[in-house]
Design an enzyme around this catalytic site. Structure first.
Site, mmCIF file in Angstrom:
data_model
loop_
_atom_site.group_PDB
_atom_site.id
_atom_site.type_symbol
_atom_site.label_atom_id
_atom_site.label_comp_id
_atom_site.label_asym_id
_atom_site.label_seq_id
_atom_site.Cartn_x
_atom_site.Cartn_y
_atom_site.Cartn_z
ATOM 1 N N SER A 179 7.200 8.552 12.569
ATOM 2 C CA SER A 179 6.134 8.470 11.566
ATOM 3 C C SER A 179 6.678 8.670 10.161
ATOM 4 O O SER A 179 7.184 9.742 9.821
ATOM 5 C CB SER A 179 5.059 9.523 11.850
ATOM 6 O OG SER A 179 4.224 9.646 10.719
ATOM 7 N N ARG A 182 -6.463 1.243 17.906
ATOM 8 C CA ARG A 182 -6.250 -0.196 17.719
ATOM 9 C C ARG A 182 -5.984 -0.932 19.020
ATOM 10 O O ARG A 182 -6.213 -2.148 19.094
ATOM 11 C CB ARG A 182 -5.119 -0.434 16.716
ATOM 12 C CG ARG A 182 -5.584 -0.127 15.307
ATOM 13 C CD ARG A 182 -4.562 -0.461 14.251
ATOM 14 N NE ARG A 182 -5.176 -0.287 12.932
ATOM 15 C CZ ARG A 182 -4.508 -0.094 11.811
ATOM 16 N NH1 ARG A 182 -3.191 -0.046 11.816
ATOM 17 N NH2 ARG A 182 -5.157 0.050 10.664
ATOM 18 N N LYS A 206 -4.614 5.320 14.843
ATOM 19 C CA LYS A 206 -4.686 4.727 13.505
ATOM 20 C C LYS A 206 -6.142 4.775 13.029
ATOM 21 O O LYS A 206 -6.929 5.541 13.554
ATOM 22 C CB LYS A 206 -4.136 3.298 13.531
ATOM 23 C CG LYS A 206 -2.641 3.247 13.825
ATOM 24 C CD LYS A 206 -1.858 3.822 12.652
ATOM 25 C CE LYS A 206 -0.367 3.816 12.929
ATOM 26 N NZ LYS A 206 0.398 4.533 11.904
ATOM 27 N N ASP A 212 1.827 -1.502 11.633
ATOM 28 C CA ASP A 212 0.494 -1.865 11.134
ATOM 29 C C ASP A 212 0.116 -3.312 11.449
ATOM 30 O O ASP A 212 -1.007 -3.734 11.156
ATOM 31 C CB ASP A 212 0.437 -1.655 9.615
ATOM 32 C CG ASP A 212 0.489 -0.188 9.250
ATOM 33 O OD1 ASP A 212 0.108 0.647 10.090
ATOM 34 O OD2 ASP A 212 0.917 0.130 8.123
ATOM 35 N N ARG A 253 -7.707 -3.517 9.428
ATOM 36 C CA ARG A 253 -6.767 -4.474 10.043
ATOM 37 C C ARG A 253 -7.362 -5.163 11.276
ATOM 38 O O ARG A 253 -7.006 -6.282 11.597
ATOM 39 C CB ARG A 253 -5.437 -3.790 10.358
ATOM 40 C CG ARG A 253 -4.780 -3.207 9.100
ATOM 41 C CD ARG A 253 -3.301 -2.980 9.246
ATOM 42 N NE ARG A 253 -2.821 -2.098 8.181
ATOM 43 C CZ ARG A 253 -2.510 -2.491 6.941
ATOM 44 N NH1 ARG A 253 -2.616 -3.754 6.604
ATOM 45 N NH2 ARG A 253 -2.083 -1.615 6.042
ATOM 46 N N GLY A 294 -5.083 7.802 5.557
ATOM 47 C CA GLY A 294 -4.198 8.750 6.232
ATOM 48 C C GLY A 294 -2.962 9.041 5.398
ATOM 49 O O GLY A 294 -2.484 10.186 5.346
ATOM 50 N N LYS A 337 0.836 -1.205 0.000
ATOM 51 C CA LYS A 337 0.000 0.000 0.000
ATOM 52 C C LYS A 337 0.873 1.258 0.000
ATOM 53 O O LYS A 337 0.649 2.180 -0.770
ATOM 54 C CB LYS A 337 -0.917 -0.039 1.230
ATOM 55 C CG LYS A 337 -1.906 1.100 1.306
ATOM 56 C CD LYS A 337 -3.158 0.699 2.032
ATOM 57 C CE LYS A 337 -2.979 0.655 3.544
ATOM 58 N NZ LYS A 337 -3.036 1.991 4.163
ATOM 59 N N SER A 338 1.875 1.283 0.860
ATOM 60 C CA SER A 338 2.728 2.482 0.946
ATOM 61 C C SER A 338 3.390 2.772 -0.387
ATOM 62 O O SER A 338 3.450 3.919 -0.844
ATOM 63 C CB SER A 338 3.814 2.274 2.003
ATOM 64 O OG SER A 338 3.238 2.157 3.270
#
Ligand code: S3P
Length: 758
Positions: A492, A671, A667, A640, A712, A418, A345-346
């Protein structure tokens, strides 16, 4: 009448047809397709006591009676008016330009207690006719327009379901009485319509573009072809495309004559815009300008796929209502086989961003076709970038250069993502145009000050909502960005990337120092595009003003998606699973390190490098796990993967303790809390702490858990079912599509027992 814009006019939600009387006597003036379909629909649902039809000819009345559309028929309103009163409703369903005459009759004969509404396609001209007939807007009158119809006309085309799930636009005015408005709303809802309210001028403007212009084009095209002798045979060969495109040219000519006349100014404005654009396309075809053509065609295809955005004049249409998806997991199952999970995804986000800002073409393979990465793709299309695909993970981006983006038509909506919002903020801060970034309910609660603050200190004109700095992000273009030397307050990659991307637009060297290593895909991919980025220990630096050169990108499978199967195989006796082509970037392998420390059997096979990123196949077999204290230095490297690691901890022998992971609280959901709540429901001993959790390994039971719309969390609980003693029902799983669109297929393929409801 309200002054709200078309985008915010939703008033009355759709509802199932009501089986109750909402109108006493329904009088339909004009028993064509529109009038007879309302009459038949309302009758069929028991929504009125009687239908009275008024037509110009006895023949229509006889036909309508024979078809069961009306109970009684008259040739004039005058004949029936004396028996009408409170609770009765007159629906004017004659061609637009004939409404004026009918309104004069209404003014003469109908008492003020009778509700009057109409179905004309233009509202401005009808509102004018109302003033001429009544002298003022009568409270009993509710102007409206059902957005339903067909190329067929007349009472024989009657369709009692015509209005089901169709928009009904009402344009009440300040003088309109709420009682009469409510009656009209209930009537349309009773036949299955979705009622919305809109100002008259907005209605006419919107309908000119979305309905009147296409009819004008269809009539003109068919007429052109029909009269062109060279094309005499054309209709013989006209297949699907021609038929689809010109179907509406067989609509009622008188009706459309009236509409074009009644909405003249708006239709002319739409026609002018269209003919100018058509002329521009002609020039492109003449000049063999493929780029321009592809731009028009890809944007049009995308817009057609989401065509309501044209009406809403938005850059992207947010999902109006996220679909309710529930996973029903049967306990037990196998984990066997060889699978490739979707692309990282990133990297998928970054491939679109950097490909768009590059000069030349970028071809991406393995692109993740999940909602998050697609939101990024959409945002760049909205800023004028031509992007072909995705088709089977292949995307071709026609880069526009660092300064080639165009102002979007409206707010850029990035859904749940995000990464899209934070990285885009950095890019948008360096543009000459203004922009707004918005997201869904979950993203709208996530902290954005972490990017707003450093961007402001670079000189960007960016703001977020309130003290917490929540979306939307409002960015004013034209700011001159200064380079900064920024030390991240939290580990981050999103913030690091945001600052580096803004740094592309700053004059001089931008430096970012991180407190712990975070994923470095931005730095690697920038280098892949030929942009110099230095990484010295915890600091990454680049200088603004360079150029990116388009090229090829191979996106490996996402280790964050693979993680669900790494845990699935590790906790399921007799499992043997191979995950192919998994990205093994050292800043992402925390999940493997942690699982191995817990005793997992994960073999790294065929390690190789693809396009600057390490990749390997991972073979995982069952192994008894033990609880551990998770090393804090692994937290950013597995940020993640914790939801599913908590499931591993629940199956391990002994206690697992996580600390230093407060980031998990901000997140897609909190979570720590979401997982703790679900695990406790399933009978696991789990204690949330401010920056982590303590989990006692033991038995996982069954029950209903809530994913809070967090992809997730949903997938983690699906994995838990492999070791559960009873079924697990997981609510709110639609967002799995943000990162792992084929999760249910792959989970089933390896042997998990998953059913999706509805
Ligand atoms: C991401 C970075 C991480 C991660 C997110 C994707 C990225 O967020 O949780 O799913 O692509 O840069 P943070 O950098 O905010 O921890």
């Amino acid at each position: 009448m309200g002054t709200s814009s078309a985008a915010s006019t939703a008033l009355h939600q759709s509802s199932q047809p009501a089986a109750q009387v909402v109108v006493n006597k329904l009088v339909v003036i004009g028993i064509g397709l529109i009038g007879s379909s309302l009459a038949a629909g309302l009758k069929a649902r028991g929504g009125c006591r009687e239908v009275i039809g008024i037509a110009r000819s006895m023949q229509t009345i006889t036909q309508a009676k024979a078809l069961g559309v009306i109970d009684r028929g008259f040739l004039s309103l005058e004949e029936v008016a004396p028996e009408l009163g409170e609770g009765d409703l007159v629906f004017i369903a004659v061609p637009t330009l004939s409404v004026a005459k009918v309104l004069h009759e209404c003014a003469r004969f109908l008492p003020a207690s009778v509700t009057i509404t109409d179905g004309a396609s233009v509202k401005g001209s009808v509102a004018q006719a109302v003033l001429e007939a009544y002298g003022a807007v009568p409270p009993q009158l509710v102007l409206g327009h059902p957005i339903a119809g067909s190329e067929k006309s007349g009472v024989t085309a009657v369709n009692p379901s015509l209005y089901e799930r169709h928009r009904i636009i009402l344009t009440p005015q300040a003088e309109t009485s709420p009682v009469h408005l409510q009656r009209v709303v209930e009537m349309w809802r009773a036949v299955g319509g979705d009622v919305v309210e809109m100002p008259i001028d907005v209605h006419d403007d919107v309908l000119a573009s979305t309905s009147h212009l296409p009819h004008a084009i269809a009539y003109s095209l068919v007429d052109t072809l029909a009269h062109d002798s060279d094309n005499a045979d054309i209709f013989k060969y006209a297949a699907g495309g021609f038929r689809d495109f010109t179907r509406i040219a067989s609509s009622d000519p008188l009706m459309w004559h009236d509409i074009m006349k009644a909405n003249r100014e708006c239709v002319l404005a739409s026609l002018d815009l269209f003919t100018a654009n058509l002329a521009r396309l002609r020039r492109a075809i003449a000049a063999d300008d493929g780029e321009y053509m592809l731009g028009v065609f890809t944007r049009a295809k995308e817009a057609r796929d989401h065509f309501t955005r044209l009406i809403n004049k938005q850059a992207f249409v947010p999902k109006m209502q996220s679909k309710e998806v529930t996973y029903i997991m049967q306990p037990g199952g196998n984990v066997q086989g060889k699978i490739r999970v979707p692309g990282d995804k990133s990297m998928s986000h970054r491939s679109i961003m950097l490909g768009s800002l590059a000069n030349g073409i970028t071809e991406v393979e393995g692109f993740l076709e999940g909602e998050d990465a697609l939101a990024t793709l959409q945002a760049f299309r909205d800023m004028g970038v031509v992007i072909e695909g995705p088709v089977n993970g292949k995307v071709k981006i026609h880069g526009v250069g660092l300064n080639g983006l165009k102002p979007p038509a409206g707010p850029l909506y990035v859904g749940n993502s995000g990464t899209s919002m934070r990285l885009l903020a950095g890019i948008l801060a360096g543009q000459q145009f203004d922009s707004v970034l918005t997201g869904d309910e979950s993203l709208s609660k996530r902290p954005m000050n972490r990017v707003v603050k450093p961007l402001q200190s670079m000189g960007a004109n960016i703001s977020a909502e309130g003290e917490k700095g929540l979306p939307p992000l409002v960015i004013k273009g034209g700011a001159k960005l200064n380079p900064i030397n920024y030390t991240l307050p939290m580990a981050s990659a999103q913030v690091k990337s945001c600052v580096l991307l803004a740094g592309l637009y700053a004059e001089g060297e931008t430096q970012v120092t991180e407190p712990a290593p975070t994923r470095d895909h931005t730095e690697r991919m920038l280098r892949g595009f030929g942009y110099e980025v230095a990484s010295l220990g915890a600091t990454a630096k680049l200088s603004g003003g360079g150029k990116l050169a388009g090229g090829k990108i191979d996106v490996p499978a996402d280790i964050s998606s693979a993680a669900f199967f790494l845990v699935a195989a590790s906790i399921t006796p007799d499992s043997d699973l191979t995950l192919l082509h998994v990205g093994m970037n050292p800043t992402r392998v925390g999940v493997i390190n942690i699982l191995r420390e817990m005793g997992a059997n994960i073999e790294v096979q065929n390690a190789r490098e693809v396009g600057g990123e390490p990749v390997a196949d991972l073979r995982v077999k069952y192994a008894p796990l033990k609880g551990i204290n998770i090393p804090e230095d692994q937290v950013p490297l597995a940020i993640d993967e914790f939801p599913v690691l908590f499931v591993a901890a629940s199956c391990a022998e002994g206690t697992t303790v996580l600390t230093g992971a407060e980031e998990l609280r901000v997140k897609e959901s909190d979570r720590i809390q979401s997982m703790a709540d679900g695990l406790i429901t399933l009978g696991v001993v789990a204690k949330p702490t401010s920056d982590g959790i303590v989990i006692e390994g033991g038995t996982i039971g069954g029950g209903e858990v809530e994913s809070h719309g967090d992809h997730r969390i949903a997938m983690a609980f699906a994995v838990a079912s492999l070791r559960a003693t009873a079924p697990i029902v997981i609510k709110n799983c639609a967002n799995v599509a943000t990162s792992f669109p084929n999760f249910t297929e792959l989970a089933t393929e390896v042997g998990m027992n998953l059913a999706v409801s509805p």
